[in-house]
Every structure is written in C-alpha cells, then in structure tokens.
Design an enzyme around this catalytic site. Structure first.
Site, PDB file in Angstrom:
ATOM      1  N   ARG A 224     -17.521  84.783 -20.308  1.00 60.33           N
ATOM      2  CA  ARG A 224     -16.286  85.341 -19.670  1.00 60.33           C
ATOM      3  C   ARG A 224     -15.255  85.890 -20.332  1.00 60.33           C
ATOM      4  NH1 ARG A 224     -16.713  80.474 -17.562  1.00 60.33           N
ATOM      5  NH2 ARG A 224     -18.397  79.666 -16.078  1.00 60.33           N
TER       6      ARG A 224
ATOM      7  N   GLY B 103     -18.295  71.178 -20.053  1.00 61.99           N
ATOM      8  CA  GLY B 103     -19.855  69.857 -19.605  1.00 61.99           C
ATOM      9  C   GLY B 103     -19.659  68.714 -18.851  1.00 61.99           C
ATOM     10  N   GLY B 104     -18.694  69.058 -18.137  1.00 62.36           N
ATOM     11  CA  GLY B 104     -18.425  67.854 -16.972  1.00 62.36           C
ATOM     12  C   GLY B 104     -19.883  67.080 -16.448  1.00 62.36           C
ATOM     13  N   GLU B 105     -21.415  68.195 -16.316  1.00 63.90           N
ATOM     14  CA  GLU B 105     -22.519  67.621 -16.110  1.00 63.90           C
ATOM     15  C   GLU B 105     -22.648  66.933 -16.981  1.00 63.90           C
ATOM     16  OE1 GLU B 105     -21.311  70.521 -17.921  1.00 63.90           O
ATOM     17  OE2 GLU B 105     -21.438  71.360 -16.104  1.00 63.90           O
TER      18      GLU B 105
ATOM     19  N   TRP C 169     -13.487  74.961 -18.234  1.00 68.17           N
ATOM     20  CA  TRP C 169     -13.925  75.840 -18.789  1.00 68.17           C
ATOM     21  C   TRP C 169     -13.949  76.818 -17.638  1.00 68.17           C
ATOM     22  CZ3 TRP C 169     -17.134  77.436 -14.334  1.00 68.17           C
ATOM     23  CH2 TRP C 169     -16.955  77.022 -13.323  1.00 68.17           C
TER      24      TRP C 169
ATOM     25  N   ASN D 110     -13.930  69.107 -12.634  1.00 70.81           N
ATOM     26  CA  ASN D 110     -14.706  67.844 -11.565  1.00 70.81           C
ATOM     27  C   ASN D 110     -14.706  66.200 -12.434  1.00 70.81           C
ATOM     28  OD1 ASN D 110     -17.231  69.353 -12.591  1.00 70.81           O
ATOM     29  ND2 ASN D 110     -17.995  67.066 -12.062  1.00 70.81           N
TER      30      ASN D 110
ATOM     31  N   ASP E 277     -18.622  67.790  -6.994  1.00 71.26           N
ATOM     32  CA  ASP E 277     -18.270  68.443  -7.742  1.00 71.26           C
ATOM     33  C   ASP E 277     -17.646  69.667  -7.922  1.00 71.26           C
ATOM     34  OD1 ASP E 277     -19.548  69.693 -10.549  1.00 71.26           O
ATOM     35  OD2 ASP E 277     -21.096  70.909 -10.033  1.00 71.26           O
TER      36      ASP E 277
ATOM     37  N   ASP F 278     -14.583  71.417  -9.228  1.00 71.43           N
ATOM     38  CA  ASP F 278     -14.290  71.822 -10.139  1.00 71.43           C
ATOM     39  C   ASP F 278     -13.031  72.468  -8.873  1.00 71.43           C
ATOM     40  OD1 ASP F 278     -15.389  71.776 -12.615  1.00 71.43           O
ATOM     41  OD2 ASP F 278     -17.281  72.489 -11.523  1.00 71.43           O
TER      42      ASP F 278
ATOM     43  N   ARG G 208     -12.383  75.309  -4.986  1.00 68.85           N
ATOM     44  CA  ARG G 208     -13.574  74.745  -4.770  1.00 68.85           C
ATOM     45  C   ARG G 208     -13.224  73.985  -3.051  1.00 68.85           C
ATOM     46  NH1 ARG G 208     -17.726  74.394  -9.607  1.00 68.85           N
ATOM     47  NH2 ARG G 208     -19.786  73.348  -8.842  1.00 68.85           N
TER      48      ARG G 208
END
Lengths: 615, 151
Positions: free
Chosen positions: A176, A236-238, A286, A304, A346, A348, A373
């Site tokens: 970004r 890296g939340g996932e 992020w 999240n 999820d 965020d 969100r």
C-alpha cells in the site's frame, strides 16, 4: 555483520547482476531510447557499452541517472504538506484523503484525459497510492517493487525490485505504498522486512527483519512516518499471529519500540482473554495509522481476533477490532476504543479513523470517524486521555447487531448470527463487511464523508476447532466453507455513499447494479470524488455535493488503489494504479459463480494512469 | 519413501491402502530411505497424493500412476500458497484440487492442469512406485515447483 545487513548486501549484489545481463525490459527500453536519439552504433557495440556502464555503477539507478534536486521530507512538510503534494497515505496526518487542488473541478472534469501511463510489469492487486514529492512519483507494486518516475512526463528514474524468497507464499500479494523521510523511502515487505531506499537512486540504505515470514508474519501497509520514526504494523491475522505496531529509526533501521495489540500477562486488558488464547489471538495491524499532531497521538486500527469463531477465544479480546491511541515516542498505549467485542466474523477494523473537527449536538467535537467493517458508521470523540463513544448507526443492512448500548457504545449482538463451533451460521454483511480496508474520504469543503460500501452481501461458515501450525492458515473453519451470498432480489451491490457525520444523515448514494465497490475514495476541493473499485474497470469522478456521475474512463484492469492528486508547474494531475487482484478478485469469483450477468473476466496486470485537463 | 505431513499419522510411512479412493488427497513429505531424514525443512517439498479411477486419468497421467495413485506438488503455481482443498470445481462438476488463497483449481486427472483461477501452469507431477506396499518416489518432479513470480 548482522543478518539483515548481510541480506542487504546479498540483495544489492543480485540487483547488480540483474542489471549486468542487460536483458530485462527496462534496460532494453532505456538502451533503445538512447539509441534512437541519434547514435548509429551497431547492436553489438551498444550491448557492450551498456555492459560496461552497468558494471561500473552499483545500482539500477544507473540507467536513467539519479534524481537531481530532490526535496528532503521534514516533519514540518508532513504536518503541513504543500497543496500540490501527496506524501502520506491519505495525504494528511488526519487521514482525510482530500486534496485542496481545484483546477480540475465539477464543471470541467468532463475534459479529463490521460497524460501518460506506465506498466508495472506485475499482476495481482495494486493497492498503493502513487506518492508524490515535488515532481517525483514513487509507486509501490505487488512483489516488492518500487518505481520512481518523473511525475510530469512518466519517465522512469529507477526501479527497486526485491528478491522475495522462493518459499514465501502471499495470501495478500500487495503493497500500500512507501513512506518518505528526508532523502529516503521506506517499504514494508511481504517477507516481513522494512527496507530503506535512497530516494534519489533506489539503492538499499538499510534492511531490517521485523518477524519471520515462515510463521505467516508479513506486511502490506505503507509505513507511517512521524518525526524520524518509521512505524509499521504486522499482517497475519489469518495465521494466528499476535499483532503489533513497531517503530524503527529512519536513519539506521534500529527498532525503537514494539507494542503488541494483545496485552501480555500483567498488562491492562490481559484479563479479557482466557488461558493462552492471547498468544495467537490475532489483532493484526495491517493499515497505516493516522496522527494527531496537536496531542502527538497516533490512532492505529486493529484487526480481527483469531481464529474466527469467538467461541474459540472467549472474552472481549482487547485490543482486537479496536482503535489504539499510541505515543509515537514510546509506543505506549494512551487509550483505546473497541468497536466490537469477541470478533467472530473476520471484521478487521484496521482502517485508522479520520480525525475530523465536528459541530454536533451544539458543541465542537474533536472526532474520530470510522465507517467500520462491522457495518456501523462510528463517530467517537478523542480527548488527550480518552476516546468517548458519540454515535453509531448501520450504514449497510446487518442482522448481526440489534443495537448499540448508548453509554458504552458496545454493539448488542444477535446470537443467531454469531458464528459458533460445529454449526453453520449465516450473517450479513459478509466477512468483507460493510466496508473493507479501502479508505473513505472526508471533504473539508462539503463536510461529507464518502464511503465505498457494499450492500446485499451475506456470508457464513461452520466453525471448527483446529490446532495451530505456524505458517499455515488458521481460520477456525475450512477455507472452502466460507461463503459469499447475495440477497435474493438484490438490485445492486456496491454503493458510494455520502454521509454528514455531524447529523448522521445520508446526503446521496450511487449504486452499482452489477459490481462490488472495492477501491479507496479520494475527495478534492474541485467538488469531486474519485473512485475505481468496480469490475467494469472504470475510474470515475462524482459530484461531491450531488453524487452525479461526471466522468469515467475504462482502464486496463480493475482499480483497487487510492486515487491521488498533485500539481506540477501549474497543472493539476490525478493519478491511480489500475491492477485487480487479492480480495476484489475473491469477491469477484464468488459473485460471478453464483450470479448470471456479472462480469467474470477482469484482466490482471498493473498500469499507473495519470490524467489532466485537455489543453 | 513418503510420510504423512499432517494429521494423526504425521511422520508415518504412507502405504497404498492409506490413500482413499476418489480423494481427498493425502498430504506428504518425502523421506530419505538411507538417512531417514524427512525433507520437511522447505514447504516447497510438500506433496499431494490422491487415488483415482485409472479410467478417469488421461494417458500421460495414467502412465505415472501406481494403481490409480498419483502425486503432485502441493505448491500453487500462482502465488506459492499450499493447495489444500478437494472440492467441486467452480468451472465444472468434478472435484478438483483448489488453492484457497486465490481460488486456482487443478484437475489431477489431466496432469493437474489449471481449470479455474489465476494460476499460470499445472502443478508439478511426481512419479511414484510401490516398494513393499509403501509408496516411494520414482523420479524427479515433472514441471516446476513454486509460484509464478518470487513469492
């Protein structure tokens, strides 16, 4: 020599070799131009001379020569940027995404025309705003590239191309943008390093490892630069990481502080977790933060909780789905506000809230505005020591919330639409929310907030308990179980909304019948709102006061990135990257599979577009 | 030799009987029979092993199969993600390998060619043999392991 310095040296070596072979497109193009300017060497001769030139000079910058007369970036210039520049993610520290330029305006935007374009040479999601400092443009692309261009002519100065590890996998192959300080640029990479480049040459100045990409730790954001500090947050939340925001010394890359978004043992808020859940509780950070230069406070959005179903991590789970107020000198958490508790969708809340001075209910409020969100349009008040809830309302339809507690601002959840273990639960909006990371904008002229929203999407999944394996997806559901459904009879999906944050009234809305809206919004003093984000590849300008569509241009690919505006020699320009991928593509796949008449083919491949008025 | 890379039998040798007919695939690491080292240090070594009706396989794929059992690299040729799912295709009625990062799909019956999504080429194939009832690697990868661009 440290590991990171060693890596830097190796990489510079690689770039040198890459330039030496003289076969890449850029070098060939440059050679070709040079040849066209009237030399009559044979092909063999110019290959030879090119080889000598590249061998003697240590970087790819040798091709076009370094940038001359580069304007060093100072605290003063970032706090009060010249109207013609775009040097921060949202141009100003308050995060408005607003340009004070008005040469291009509602009455003449119909004459907007492309001035130059530039192919980035890579596919996937191009999400970065072209950053402009006194006539020089820096563009970050997927796969760790930074391209320096003459913002007026589109000629390339240099290109940095990071050699990413072969075993890296990128769930979000994007960047970004690059942050600016003095004569350097700062890139946060998907293999989890912060890299400082010499702005004039593109040469690596320092390279600091932040965390280990092999454990699913990576970065995609544009660093926030505050008074010589390069501030980043981890993705890296996932993957079950523990999120953080960290600051590095802009001069040498030394880590100055690191603040975890999930409090450890003994820290305030730790008791909102049970057992060891906090160690892998998510809370990634992020997106770039905003900054209140008066109180010297950074406002940073937090993602999240992990894994997704809240049942796997009982408690409020501070500071997931929150905004943190941080001291830029120490990283200390001054205060916070959690938008919603025990996240299970999820959702965020990583886009930093906009800092807006509001007149509301008869008083002046220094506000934080965040279209979430979680489908709620949040208006908060920031004081030096606290963040107070002011108002919240759903800006798209949702079945998850039954209301908001008026004092605390905590949303009241409907348990029927909160994912659990062992049973499929449906909820609206989808896991991409009412608005994902693409930024909203605020016009100081109209007093309106422009939101790239999505309506009529719902999602669902069956939660399951899964053991964490470092570096592997850890969602708490099977990835193939995640659904995106459209509501029966839906007549549109994407919505560009204009809200008055002072009154909570929607002033206008533009609907997109056959597309999601997945792109950042920028407003200008010319009473214009610019946005891409649709699967028909169009870039559009709307009237900021009425929502009337005033101009559109079909581009090479879909647009996810942020439009910017800048000025050189009295001419105002609008710039955007067109390059579809990542989550816009994911939504696209789901939409095109289940619905007839939706555009299925949005070609990938990045191009920088620059527009000005026809002369 | 090949061993399970995940699940209850992680690290155990994979026999032909361990691979369920018709899928889903078994995830495996190669194991050096001489040194007993499991080659799991790089995720690029992970392999998908699946058993399908030999009649469904195209000629080239059938030639590499042992009793309908075939193996491919588990690394997607797009962005290098692990190919984890065995689901009905977005582009047809058959079940296929799917990478959940960006939705690329590969048909193991036809050399794991791409049937949906952004992946530019098929998954690398790994020839197999049966040695004393256990599966073993019979040759080098056919095709390139890993993503299209670095990362």
């Amino acid at each position: 020599m440290t590991d990171s310095a060693g890596r830097a040296r190796v990489r510079r070596g690689r770039i040198r070799r890459w330039a030496d072979d003289g076969t890449n497109d850029k070098n060939s193009q440059q050679e070709f131009k040079w040849l066209k300017r009237g030399t009559s060497m044979t092909r063999k001769q110019w290959l030879l001379s090119g080889f000598v030139a590249f061998t003697c000079l240590a970087s790819t910058a040798a091709v076009s020569g370094p940038i001359e007369n580069y304007s060093p970036v100072t605290a003063q210039r970032l706090e009060n940027p010249e109207p013609g520049n775009w040097m921060l993610y949202r141009r100003t520290y308050d995060g408005h995404g607003y340009s004070p330029l008005d040469q291009i305006n509602a009455s003449n935007v119909k004459n907007l025309t492309p001035v130059w374009t530039f192919a980035t040479g890579v596919v996937e999601g191009h999400e970065a705003p072209p950053i402009v400092n006194n006539g020089v443009m820096f563009v970050a692309t997927p796969m760790g590239q930074v391209i320096a261009l003459n913002a007026k002519t589109g000629d390339e100065y240099w290109r940095y191309k990071r050699q990413l590890p072969d075993d890296l996998f990128q769930l979000h192959p994007t960047s970004r943008g690059v942050g600016l300080w003095e004569d350097k640029l700062y890139l946060a990479t998907t293999d989890d390093h912060v890299v400082a480049l010499d702005a004039k040459t593109g040469k690596v100045v320092w390279d600091t490892k932040v965390q280990d990409y092999k454990k699913g730790q990576y970065m995609t954001l544009m660093p926030l630069i505050v008074e010589g500090k390069v501030i980043v947050g981890g993705s890296g939340g996932e993957f079950g990481v523990r999120g953080y925001v960290a600051a590095y010394d802009a001069k040498d890359g030394k880590e100055l502080w690191r603040t975890y978004t999930i409090p450890g043992e003994g820290e305030p808020g730790h008791d909102t977790w049970q057992g060891d859940d906090w160690k892998n509780g998510g809370g990634s950070a992020w997106m770039t933060g905003n900054y209140d230069k008066e109180t010297k406070t950074i406002y940073w959005g937090v993602g999240n909780a992990a894994p997704w179903p809240g049942e796997t991590h009982p408690g409020d789970n501070l500071y997931t789905s929150s905004v943190l107020a941080l001291d830029p000198n120490t990283g200390k958490i001054k205060t916070y506000h959690q938008y919603h508790q025990n996240d299970s969708w999820d959702w965020d809340e990583v886009e930093a809230p906009m800092l807006i001075d509001l007149q509301r209910d008869g008083r002046n409020i220094k506000s934080l505005v965040h279209p979430g969100r979680d489908a709620i349009f949040w208006v908060l008040e920031r004081t030096p020591t606290k963040i107070n809830y002011v108002a919240g309302w759903p800006f798209v339809s949702t079945d998850v919330w039954k209301g908001i507690e008026p004092e605390s601002g905590k949303p009241i959840v409907d348990p029927a639409h909160k994912p659990v273990i062992g049973k499929r639960v449906e909820f609206c909006p989808s896991l991409w929310g009412g608005k994902d990371w693409p930024s909203a904008a605020y016009s100081q002229k109209t007093g309106l907030v422009y939101v790239p929203a999505n309506e009529n999407f719902c999602g669902g999944f069956t939660g399951e308990k899964v053991a964490l394996k470092p570096g592997e997806l850890w969602l708490g559901t099977k990835p193939e179980d995640i659904g995106l459904k459209t509501k029966p009879g839906a007549d549109h999906f994407g919505e560009l909304q204009a809200w008055d944050p002072a009154t909570g009234k929607k002033v206008w809305q533009h609907n997109f019948p056959k597309s999601q809206l997945f792109g950042s919004v920028t407003a200008t003093a010319g009473d214009l709102v610019f946005v891409g984000g649709t699967n028909d590849r169009n870039f559009r300008a709307f009237h900021a006061k009425t929502g009337e569509l005033l101009w559109e241009q079909k581009t090479n690919s879909g647009i996810m990135g942020m439009p910017v505006s800048y000025e050189i020699d009295g001419t105002q320009y609008i710039a955007i990257q067109s390059g579809w991928g990542v989550d816009a593509q994911r939504i696209q796949d789901a939409l095109a599979t289940n619905n007839i008449g939706i555009e299925a083919n949005v070609p990938q491949g990045g191009v920088i577009w620059v527009f000005a008025l026809k002369k | 030799m090949l061993v399970f890379s995940e699940g209850d039998k992680e690290g155990k040798l994979i026999t032909a009987a361990d691979v369920p007919a018709g899928g889903p695939p078994v995830h495996a690491w190669p194991k050096d029979p001489n040194t007993s080292v499991v080659r799991s240090a790089s995720r690029l070594n992970e392999i998908l092993i699946i058993k399908l009706d030999p009649a469904e396989l195209d000629e080239k794929t059938r030639a590499r199969a042992v009793d309908g059992i075939i193996a491919y690299s588990a690394i997607c040729s797009h962005a290098g993600c692990p190919v984890t799912a065995w689901v009905k295709s977005d582009a047809g009625d058959k079940e296929v390998f799917k990478c959940m990062c960006h939705n690329s799909e590969f048909d193991p019956r036809e050399g794991a060619q791409v049937v949906f999504g952004p992946a530019p080429r098929r998954l690398a194939a790994l020839p197999l043999a049966l040695v004393d009832g256990s599966l073993s690697v019979a040759g080098n990868f056919i095709g390139k392991v890993g993503g299209a661009q670095p990362g």
